[in-house]
Design a protein around this motif. Structure first.
Motif, PDB file in Angstrom:
ATOM      1  N   LEU A   1       0.829  -1.217   0.000  1.00 55.12           N
ATOM      2  CA  LEU A   1       0.000   0.000   0.000  1.00 55.12           C
ATOM      3  C   LEU A   1       0.858   1.259   0.000  1.00 55.12           C
ATOM      4  O   LEU A   1       0.532   2.235  -0.666  1.00 55.12           O
ATOM      5  CB  LEU A   1      -0.940   0.005   1.211  1.00 55.12           C
ATOM      6  N   SER A   2       1.957   1.235   0.730  1.00 55.15           N
ATOM      7  CA  SER A   2       2.824   2.412   0.744  1.00 55.15           C
ATOM      8  C   SER A   2       3.477   2.602  -0.622  1.00 55.15           C
ATOM      9  O   SER A   2       3.668   3.731  -1.075  1.00 55.15           O
ATOM     10  CB  SER A   2       3.865   2.320   1.859  1.00 55.15           C
ATOM     11  N   LYS A   3       3.790   1.510  -1.309  1.00 54.88           N
ATOM     12  CA  LYS A   3       4.356   1.598  -2.666  1.00 54.88           C
ATOM     13  C   LYS A   3       3.333   2.179  -3.644  1.00 54.88           C
ATOM     14  O   LYS A   3       3.694   2.772  -4.658  1.00 54.88           O
ATOM     15  CB  LYS A   3       4.789   0.208  -3.169  1.00 54.88           C
ATOM     16  N   GLU A   4       2.057   1.946  -3.348  1.00 58.78           N
ATOM     17  CA  GLU A   4       0.994   2.486  -4.208  1.00 58.78           C
ATOM     18  C   GLU A   4       0.640   3.926  -3.830  1.00 58.78           C
ATOM     19  O   GLU A   4      -0.345   4.476  -4.320  1.00 58.78           O
ATOM     20  CB  GLU A   4      -0.242   1.584  -4.134  1.00 58.78           C
ATOM     21  N   ASN A   5       1.431   4.494  -2.921  1.00 58.55           N
ATOM     22  CA  ASN A   5       1.315   5.909  -2.538  1.00 58.55           C
ATOM     23  C   ASN A   5       0.048   6.281  -1.781  1.00 58.55           C
ATOM     24  O   ASN A   5      -0.362   7.445  -1.785  1.00 58.55           O
ATOM     25  CB  ASN A   5       1.476   6.830  -3.753  1.00 58.55           C
ATOM     26  N   TYR A   6      -0.569   5.329  -1.150  1.00 58.42           N
ATOM     27  CA  TYR A   6      -1.657   5.686  -0.231  1.00 58.42           C
ATOM     28  C   TYR A   6      -1.044   6.277   1.036  1.00 58.42           C
ATOM     29  O   TYR A   6       0.056   5.894   1.445  1.00 58.42           O
ATOM     30  CB  TYR A   6      -2.472   4.442   0.147  1.00 58.42           C
ATOM     31  N   ILE A   7      -1.756   7.209   1.632  1.00 58.21           N
ATOM     32  CA  ILE A   7      -1.353   7.717   2.942  1.00 58.21           C
ATOM     33  C   ILE A   7      -1.929   6.757   3.979  1.00 58.21           C
ATOM     34  O   ILE A   7      -3.136   6.470   3.954  1.00 58.21           O
ATOM     35  CB  ILE A   7      -1.881   9.152   3.151  1.00 58.21           C
ATOM     36  N   LEU A   8      -1.092   6.242   4.853  1.00 60.12           N
ATOM     37  CA  LEU A   8      -1.536   5.253   5.834  1.00 60.12           C
ATOM     38  C   LEU A   8      -1.581   5.892   7.222  1.00 60.12           C
ATOM     39  O   LEU A   8      -0.764   6.760   7.551  1.00 60.12           O
ATOM     40  CB  LEU A   8      -0.594   4.043   5.825  1.00 60.12           C
ATOM     41  N   ALA A   9      -2.560   5.435   8.015  1.00 57.39           N
ATOM     42  CA  ALA A   9      -2.742   6.014   9.354  1.00 57.39           C
ATOM     43  C   ALA A   9      -3.268   4.968  10.324  1.00 57.39           C
ATOM     44  O   ALA A   9      -3.774   3.919   9.919  1.00 57.39           O
ATOM     45  CB  ALA A   9      -3.705   7.200   9.272  1.00 57.39           C
ATOM     46  N   VAL A  10      -3.140   5.280  11.607  1.00 60.86           N
ATOM     47  CA  VAL A  10      -3.629   4.417  12.681  1.00 60.86           C
ATOM     48  C   VAL A  10      -4.696   5.167  13.471  1.00 60.86           C
ATOM     49  O   VAL A  10      -4.540   6.363  13.747  1.00 60.86           O
ATOM     50  CB  VAL A  10      -2.469   4.031  13.638  1.00 60.86           C
ATOM     51  N   ALA A  11      -5.785   4.469  13.820  1.00 61.54           N
ATOM     52  CA  ALA A  11      -6.791   5.011  14.746  1.00 61.54           C
ATOM     53  C   ALA A  11      -7.088   3.917  15.771  1.00 61.54           C
ATOM     54  O   ALA A  11      -7.723   2.915  15.443  1.00 61.54           O
ATOM     55  CB  ALA A  11      -8.060   5.414  13.995  1.00 61.54           C
ATOM     56  N   SER A  12      -6.609   4.108  16.987  1.00 61.25           N
ATOM     57  CA  SER A  12      -6.738   3.062  18.002  1.00 61.25           C
ATOM     58  C   SER A  12      -7.216   3.646  19.323  1.00 61.25           C
ATOM     59  O   SER A  12      -6.877   4.781  19.664  1.00 61.25           O
ATOM     60  CB  SER A  12      -5.377   2.381  18.199  1.00 61.25           C
ATOM     61  N   ARG A  13      -7.981   2.831  20.071  1.00 60.28           N
ATOM     62  CA  ARG A  13      -8.470   3.269  21.380  1.00 60.28           C
ATOM     63  C   ARG A  13      -7.685   2.646  22.528  1.00 60.28           C
ATOM     64  O   ARG A  13      -8.141   2.634  23.660  1.00 60.28           O
ATOM     65  CB  ARG A  13      -9.957   2.907  21.507  1.00 60.28           C
ATOM     66  N   ILE A  14      -6.511   2.116  22.237  1.00 62.06           N
ATOM     67  CA  ILE A  14      -5.685   1.502  23.282  1.00 62.06           C
ATOM     68  C   ILE A  14      -5.415   2.533  24.396  1.00 62.06           C
ATOM     69  O   ILE A  14      -5.103   3.692  24.125  1.00 62.06           O
ATOM     70  CB  ILE A  14      -4.348   0.996  22.672  1.00 62.06           C
ATOM     71  N   GLU A  15      -5.543   2.078  25.652  1.00 67.59           N
ATOM     72  CA  GLU A  15      -5.333   2.983  26.794  1.00 67.59           C
ATOM     73  C   GLU A  15      -3.849   3.140  27.118  1.00 67.59           C
ATOM     74  O   GLU A  15      -3.416   4.204  27.538  1.00 67.59           O
ATOM     75  CB  GLU A  15      -6.101   2.470  28.010  1.00 67.59           C
ATOM     76  N   ASP A  16      -3.082   2.058  26.939  1.00 68.75           N
ATOM     77  CA  ASP A  16      -1.640   2.116  27.201  1.00 68.75           C
ATOM     78  C   ASP A  16      -0.947   2.640  25.931  1.00 68.75           C
ATOM     79  O   ASP A  16      -0.398   1.889  25.126  1.00 68.75           O
ATOM     80  CB  ASP A  16      -1.118   0.732  27.579  1.00 68.75           C
TER      81      ASP A  16
END
Ligand SMILES: [Mg+2]
Length: 160
Positions: free
Chosen positions: A58-73
């Motif tokens: 996906l990074s080679k295909e030039n998409y912008i990648l992101a994380v959305a997480s509710r982890i408390e630690d």
């Protein structure tokens, strides 16, 4: 989905990128001499098997990648992104225990990418519901399989 090509692909962490809940693990995690991630008892932890390949492609295909997480630690979540050597793939990382619409509002504010050009993968149907209300294209991940390249291809290149 309308004919708008997605620009950003956003991932949950627990049970999507890796097959465990960070907040329930025996911490601290350590990295041994073979670069294996282990908990205090020496149990080994890994990503879901296709995650590295999927992020790389996906990074080679030039998409912008992101994380959305509710982890408390939050500290341990960042530590694991580094131990698994995947932090560098993500342009935006939003980790805090709020409703995920907050994470997406910040992703939108930081990137200026509209919601309808974002895609979100998560194993939890509650997160999928709340984020899809914003207009983000959401896809439910099976928590026992995690993120697979096939799941991504199905959406991004349905003709292949
Ligand atoms: Mg999850």
């Amino acid at each position: 989905m309308e004919n708008v090509k997605p620009k950003m692909i956003v991932f949950d962490l627990d049970l999507t990128i890796w097959p465990f809940h960070v907040d329930q693990c025996m911490k601290p995690f350590q990295l041994d001499c073979l670069k294996k991630v282990k908990d205090v008892y020496g149990n080994e932890y890994s990503l879901f098997p296709e995650v590295l390949d999927a992020l790389f492609k996906l990074s080679k295909e030039n998409y912008i990648l992101a994380v959305a997480s509710r982890i408390e630690d939050i500290t341990t979540a960042y530590l694991l992104l580094n131990f698994f050597n995947i932090a560098h793939y993500f342009t935006y990382i939003e980790i805090y225990p709020y409703n995920k619409s907050v994470h997406f509002k910040w992703l939108n504010l930081k990137s200026c990418i509209p919601y309808n050009q974002m895609v979100f993968y998560d194993d939890d149907v509650r997160n999928i519901r709340c984020v899809s209300k914003l207009g983000v294209h959401t896809l439910l991940v099976q928590s026992n399989i995690g993120l697979s390249y096939k799941l991504i291809q199905t959406f991004l290149n349905p003709d292949k």
